[in-house]
Every structure is written in structure tokens, then in C-alpha cells.
Design an enzyme around this catalytic site. Structure first.
Site, mmCIF file in Angstrom:
data_model
loop_
_atom_site.group_PDB
_atom_site.id
_atom_site.type_symbol
_atom_site.label_atom_id
_atom_site.label_comp_id
_atom_site.label_asym_id
_atom_site.label_seq_id
_atom_site.Cartn_x
_atom_site.Cartn_y
_atom_site.Cartn_z
ATOM 1 N N ASN A 29 73.078 38.166 54.891
ATOM 2 C CA ASN A 29 71.833 37.596 54.363
ATOM 3 C C ASN A 29 71.600 36.244 55.036
ATOM 4 O O ASN A 29 72.257 35.268 54.691
ATOM 5 C CB ASN A 29 71.968 37.441 52.835
ATOM 6 N N LYS A 31 69.063 34.366 54.838
ATOM 7 C CA LYS A 31 68.223 33.466 54.030
ATOM 8 C C LYS A 31 67.151 32.817 54.939
ATOM 9 O O LYS A 31 66.688 33.458 55.871
ATOM 10 C CB LYS A 31 69.088 32.436 53.308
ATOM 11 N N HIS A 113 67.686 38.779 44.454
ATOM 12 C CA HIS A 113 68.709 37.778 44.795
ATOM 13 C C HIS A 113 68.562 36.604 43.822
ATOM 14 O O HIS A 113 67.443 36.265 43.420
ATOM 15 C CB HIS A 113 68.520 37.313 46.243
ATOM 16 N N GLU A 115 68.556 33.578 44.254
ATOM 17 C CA GLU A 115 67.656 32.514 44.718
ATOM 18 C C GLU A 115 66.191 32.886 44.473
ATOM 19 O O GLU A 115 65.336 32.021 44.353
ATOM 20 C CB GLU A 115 67.940 32.200 46.206
ATOM 21 N N GLU A 183 76.808 39.284 42.621
ATOM 22 C CA GLU A 183 76.930 37.942 43.173
ATOM 23 C C GLU A 183 76.909 36.913 42.043
ATOM 24 O O GLU A 183 75.826 36.530 41.570
ATOM 25 C CB GLU A 183 75.764 37.636 44.117
ATOM 26 N N GLY A 189 77.541 30.147 48.078
ATOM 27 C CA GLY A 189 77.431 28.922 48.876
ATOM 28 C C GLY A 189 78.321 27.785 48.424
ATOM 29 O O GLY A 189 78.134 26.645 48.856
ATOM 30 N N SER A 227 80.447 33.407 48.709
ATOM 31 C CA SER A 227 81.495 32.735 49.489
ATOM 32 C C SER A 227 82.480 33.696 50.149
ATOM 33 O O SER A 227 83.670 33.409 50.233
ATOM 34 C CB SER A 227 82.224 31.699 48.620
#
Ligand code: PGA
Length: 265
Positions: A29, A31, A113, A115, A183, A189, A227
Site C-alpha cells: 500500500n 498510500k 483502510h 486512514e 490492521e 506506521g 508495521s
């Protein structure tokens, strides 16, 4: 849609339900990263992983999908969008439809996702409609779910995952190919992946839900994301029930992403 009664899973309960028969999926991904020069990263990944025992999918920003599809034509690497709209076309400034993704050469799409859920306020019902749009366009959705740190600390992880699964997965998936990415938001991250126990337990919950709800569906991959890197991928991919990895930061460099692909084999 009724929520099946499911107890918190264990490694053993994961064993009782169907397991993926396919190659592991390693998904990158990107992003909001990548300019035209980054196409070299994708071609390097495709060239060096031609013999890989993994389904490799790169999710670049929208702007690179067409060129990447062209550059990787004939390779084993698939391409996906990072989101899509619920409609095929219309007055939706700034949005991209699933049909447009397919038209540019994408075969997959990431939906839900964290985000998108947290930064753009996307609710599960919207994710479910996007999944329907993706299926109509012939795309394989990779649907992301995961708890926040606050939810985990409050003991709500299983409830959150079950609610997200119930409300983000439309009934249409019964006959479709799709994938679920677990996730944990707090692991994305941060450099701190979830523990083995946390992952195995979440995957068991997901697998049990899927086997109740979509008994006839093709075996979905359940990916872990948060991660994943070149060092921990081999271990994480070996965990009970894990069918692949969704990789953010470590997918941006060919060297680290290739090590993760290698770890899958
Ligand atoms: P990360 O991101 O690998 O950088 O933690 C994963 C993701 O957000 O999909």
C-alpha cells in the site's frame, strides 16, 4: 444481516474452519507516495520476484495506476486502487470509480483502510457500498478492519472486528473473490506490530465469522497489516491463519518489499 454468535477465537478454532489453498498475498500500500520516477521501484519488484511463491499486488496512488499497469503488463504483479466511489460515474468532484480503476488496468481495490475510516470519516455502510461497486466493476476488494488502541485497551477488540465485518461486508461477497486485512490501527506506521497472540486471536475471530456468513465463498486471504517489515515478515507470515501481509512503509523500497515477498515463499 445478522451477527453470528461467535466466541473469541483461538488458534485451535482457526484450524477448524477453512484455510486458504492459494499462494499468500503480499500487498504493498503506497498510500500518498510515489511520482513517475517510482515506476522503477515497481518494475524492479516485478523483475526480481518473478519466481516468487506469492500473489503480489501493488496499490499505488491513482495517478500511477495506468502507467504502472502498462509497465508491468505480462508480469505476475497485480495492481490495485486505494479506494473507489460507490457510483460508476457522475458529479462527484475528485472521486474515482471502480470502473475507472478497472479501465486503467487495476484488478484489486483496498476498501475501508483505517486512514479512510478515521481521516475521511468513512462508516462501515459506505465501505459495504464501495465493495458492491468494486465487485460490479470486476475488482477484487481487500477490505480492511482493525481496532484502535483505545478500543483494545477497553477490551472491545472482538466486538469492533465483528461489527466491522458485519457492516462492511455486503451479502454479494457470497459468490465473489475478496480478501480481509486485519490492521490494528495502533500498529500502522508505528514500528510496533501486534503480538503473535493478538494476531492469531483476531484472525480466528475473522475466519469464524467468514465461515458462518459466507460458507460458499471462495477462500479469502486474511492478511495482517501494521508495521510489517523485512525483518518480521517471515515470522508474521508463519502465524496460524495468516494468508499474507498488507505492507505500507516497507513496500516503498524494492529491497525491503522483495525481502517480504521472499519471506512468503
Ligand atoms: P505500515 O502500513 O506497514 O506502514 O504500518 C500498513 C498499512 O497502513 O496498510
Amino acid at each position: 444481516m445478522n451477527l453470528p454468535k461467535i466466541s473469541t477465537g483461538t488458534a485451535q478454532s482457526a484450524e477448524r474452519v477453512h484455510m486458504p489453498q492459494t499462494l499468500p498475498m503480499i500487498a504493498g500500500n503506497w498510500k500518498m507516495n510515489g511520482l513517475k520516477a517510482s515506476l522503477e521501484v515497481a518494475t524492479a519488484i516485478a523483475a526480481a520476484s518473478a519466481e516468487a511463491r506469492a500473489d503480489v499486488v501493488i496499490f499505488p496512488p491513482f495517478t500511477l495506476i495506468g502507467q504502472m499497469a502498462e509497465a508491468l503488463k505480462g508480469s505476475h504483479v497485480s495492481i490495485g486502487g486505494q479506494d473507489c466511489h460507490t457510483e460508476t460515474h457522475g458529479a462527484y468532484t475528485g472521486d474515482i470509480s471502480a470502473a475507472m480503476l478497472a479501465d486503467m488496468g487495476a484488478s484489486h481495490v483496498l476498501l475501508g483502510h483505517s486512514e479512510r475510516r478515521l481521516v475521511h470519516g468513512e462508516a462501515c455502510a459506505l465501505v459495504a457500498r464501495k465493495v458492491q461497486a468494486a465487485l460490479k466493476a470486476g475488482l477484487e476488494p481487500v477490505i480492511c478492519i482493525g481496532e484502535t488502541l483505545e478500543q483494545r485497551l477497553s477490551g472491545l477488540t472482538t466486538d469492533v472486528l465483528l461489527n466491522q465485518l458485519r457492516d462492511s461486508l455486503p451479502d454479494d461477497l457470497e459468490t465473489a473473490s475478496f480478501h480481509i486485512a486485519y490492521e490494528p490501527v495502533w500498529a500502522i506506521g508505528t514500528g510496533h506490530s501486534a503480538s503473535d497472540e493478538q494476531i492469531i486471536e483476531a484472525v480466528a475471530v475473522i475466519r469464524k465469522f467468514l465461515s458462518h456468513r459466507f460458507a460458499g465463498a471462495p477462500h479469502p486471504h486474511i492478511l495482517y497489516g501494521g508495521s510489517v517489515n523485512a525483518e518480521n515478515a517471515g515470522h508474521l507470515l508463519g502465524l496460524e491463519g495468516i494468508g499474507g501481509a498488507l505492507v505500507g512503509g516497507a513496500s516503498l523500497k524494492a529491497e525491503s518489499f522483495l525481502k517480504i515477498i521472499e519471506a512468503a515463499g
